[in-house]
Design an enzyme around this catalytic site. Structure first.
Site, PDB file in Angstrom:
ATOM      1  N   HIS A 161      -4.717   8.439   1.249  1.00 45.09           N
ATOM      2  CA  HIS A 161      -4.279   7.442   2.226  1.00 45.09           C
ATOM      3  C   HIS A 161      -3.148   7.994   3.074  1.00 45.09           C
ATOM      4  CE1 HIS A 161      -6.039   3.491   0.465  1.00 45.09           C
ATOM      5  NE2 HIS A 161      -6.909   4.474   0.471  1.00 45.09           N
ATOM      6  N   TYR A 217       0.216  -4.763   2.403  1.00 42.21           N
ATOM      7  CA  TYR A 217       1.304  -5.522   1.794  1.00 42.21           C
ATOM      8  C   TYR A 217       1.600  -6.672   2.746  1.00 42.21           C
ATOM      9  CZ  TYR A 217       2.223  -1.664  -1.464  1.00 42.21           C
ATOM     10  OH  TYR A 217       2.114  -0.709  -2.453  1.00 42.21           O
TER      11      TYR A 217
HETATM   12  C1  PHB Z   1      -2.734  -0.917  -7.431  1.00 46.98           C
HETATM   13  O1  PHB Z   1      -3.648  -0.358  -6.805  1.00 46.98           O
HETATM   14  O2  PHB Z   1      -2.923  -1.423  -8.546  1.00 46.98           O
HETATM   15  C2  PHB Z   1      -1.399  -1.012  -6.819  1.00 46.98           C
HETATM   16  C3  PHB Z   1      -1.135  -0.342  -5.627  1.00 46.98           C
HETATM   17  C4  PHB Z   1       0.119  -0.460  -5.048  1.00 46.98           C
HETATM   18  C5  PHB Z   1       1.091  -1.221  -5.655  1.00 46.98           C
HETATM   19  C6  PHB Z   1       0.836  -1.877  -6.854  1.00 46.98           C
HETATM   20  C7  PHB Z   1      -0.419  -1.783  -7.437  1.00 46.98           C
HETATM   21  O3  PHB Z   1       2.304  -1.349  -5.059  1.00 46.98           O
END
Ligand code: PHB
Ligand code: RFL
Length: 392
Positions: free
Chosen positions: A72, A201
């Protein structure tokens, strides 16, 4: 039984440490309280920093990760019904992150260790560490229905946040710093292709949501929920509706839905145990520190701890010098506190306060706007997210 390094816990920290030690000719034994099946299925992390990928490559355990991991180049922040791309390579001089599930890392490391590695005992539960301040610490454990002992030169507690290794520090020899957050995460795995190319997010009106993934056909999503939430109180449709509302933007985007295959609630905590060493006992990974998952740092910190430890044991083995091992706690804690700060800031910036404080919400939006408006602010997020350099 006796060994040079007794490792308690067969999670990513313990398994990777064993692999790194094996490569440098240091013998060890790993004891894991759960069954192999349980250890391989426990749903957790997914986002790997470059340093974590490098560590797995260093011990030839990255074949499947290199073939199946998803690289990514950034993340998306969503708030105020808008989307903003944070471009990691442009902001960090070329750094990326990799999506590859912790369950898969654990499966890969278990397979390697059982094929050619040092002993790995399942259903072997450590119950006490004796004489950690002597030259000959002993781990007492229960395996195959009877109590046994493992005599060691060193013991490493990689036994996670509920382990026993921390308890072997005598009163007054350590201090813990902790913070509990007033919300939890409801996480699901779903058999549906991700609705995004990068992690999202989101600070929606109803609170935080995260869209992650495990593969091109499996999505991993999280919702902020109140503490005390019971996963089964959330039927699948309610979860999808709430996720869709929190990710909603003005513009063309749709959250694809699919069958939910797993559902669980995680509480959020920050915790640091200082120092990370007492005599010949070392703590690594979640045994020493916990961060809320918002910054995706827990697994990555566990990996950097064991990289430092493995180098320390290799130096001791090669040259007889314990200099690096003696600096273990100091070397790790600097990074641990930086990750603790970053995870705390990300968590506070993206979650709704349960008391619905409007002032707090405005400050969060101002922080998010600053990140998307200022290259400098975005670069700071990108540097922390992709991983601060490991100084050794
Ligand atoms: C996940 O893919 O489980 C994951 C990814 C990013 C985060 C927390 C969990 O900040
Ligand atoms: P683990 O994985 O908890 O492993 C500890 C092992 O020790 C065993 N054990 C014992 N064995 C023998 N005797 C005893 N007395 C024992 N007591 C315990 C346990 O059975 C277990 O197998 O700790 P480790 O190895 O330090 O690894 C830490 C990581 O698991 C953790 O930090 C991450 O999963 C955190 N995390 C994330 N980290 C990231 O870097 N990126 C992410 O994207 C990310 N997402 C997450 C996460 C954690 C989450 N949860 C569930 C807390 C997402 C979530 C939802």
């Amino acid at each position: 039984m006796r060994t040079t390094v007794g490792i308690i816990g067969g999670g990513p920290a313990g398994l990777l440490l064993a692999r790194l030690l094996h490569r440098t000719g240091v013998d060890c034994v790993v004891m894991e309280s759960r069954t192999r099946e349980y250890a391989e299925q426990r749903q957790r992390a997914g986002m790997l920093e470059q340093g974590t990928v490098d560590a797995l490559r260093e011990c030839d355990a990255a074949g499947r990760l290199d073939a199946e991991g998803l690289i990514h180049h950034g993340i998306e922040l969503r708030f105020d019904r808008e989307r903003h791309h944070i471009d990691f390579p442009a902001l960090t001089g070329g750094r990326t992150v990799t999506i590859y599930a912790q369950t898969e890392i654990v499966k890969d490391l278990i397979a390697f260790q059982l094929a050619d590695g040092p002993p790995l005992l399942f259903e072997a539960e450590a119950i006490a560490i004796e004489k950690p301040d002597s030259d000959a610490p002993v781990v007492r454990f229960v395996h195959e229905g009877r109590e046994q002992t493992l005599s060691c030169d060193y013991v490493v507690g990689c036994d996670g946040s509920h382990g026993i290794a921390r308890d072997a520090f005598p009163d007054g020899a350590s201090h813990t710093y902790a913070h509990d957050y007033p919300y939890s995460w409801l996480g699901i795995l779903a058999d549906v292709p991700p609705s995004c190319e990068e992690l999202i997010y989101a600070r929606g009106d109803g609170g935080f949501a995260l869209h992650s993934m495990r593969s091109p056909s499996v999505s991993r999503l999280y919702l902020q929920v109140p503490n005390g939430t019971v996963a089964d109180d959330w039927p699948d449709e309610r979860i999808w509706d709430e996720l869709a509302a929190r990710f909603a933007i003005d513009g063309d985007w749709r959250l694809e839905r699919g069958p939910v295959t797993s559902k669980s609630v995680t509480t959020m905590r920050s915790y640091v145990h200082e120092p990370m060493r007492y005599g010949r006992l070392f703590l690594a990974g979640d045994a020493a520190h916990i961060v809320p998952p918002t910054g995706a740092k827990g697994l990555n910190l566990a990996v950097s701890d064991v990289r430092v430890l493995a180098r320390g044991f290799a130096a001791l083995h090669r040259t007889g010098s314990a200099q690096l091992l003696d600096r273990y706690s100091e070397l790790c804690l600097d990074r641990v506190w930086q990750a603790t700060r970053f995870s705390y800031d990300m968590t506070r910036m993206l979650h709704a306060q349960p008391d619905g404080d409007v002032f707090d919400h405005r400050v969060q939006l101002a922080r998010l706007r600053r990140i998307t408006a200022s290259r400098h602010a975005a670069a700071e997020l990108a540097a922390n997210y992709t991983g601060l350099p490991l100084s050794l």
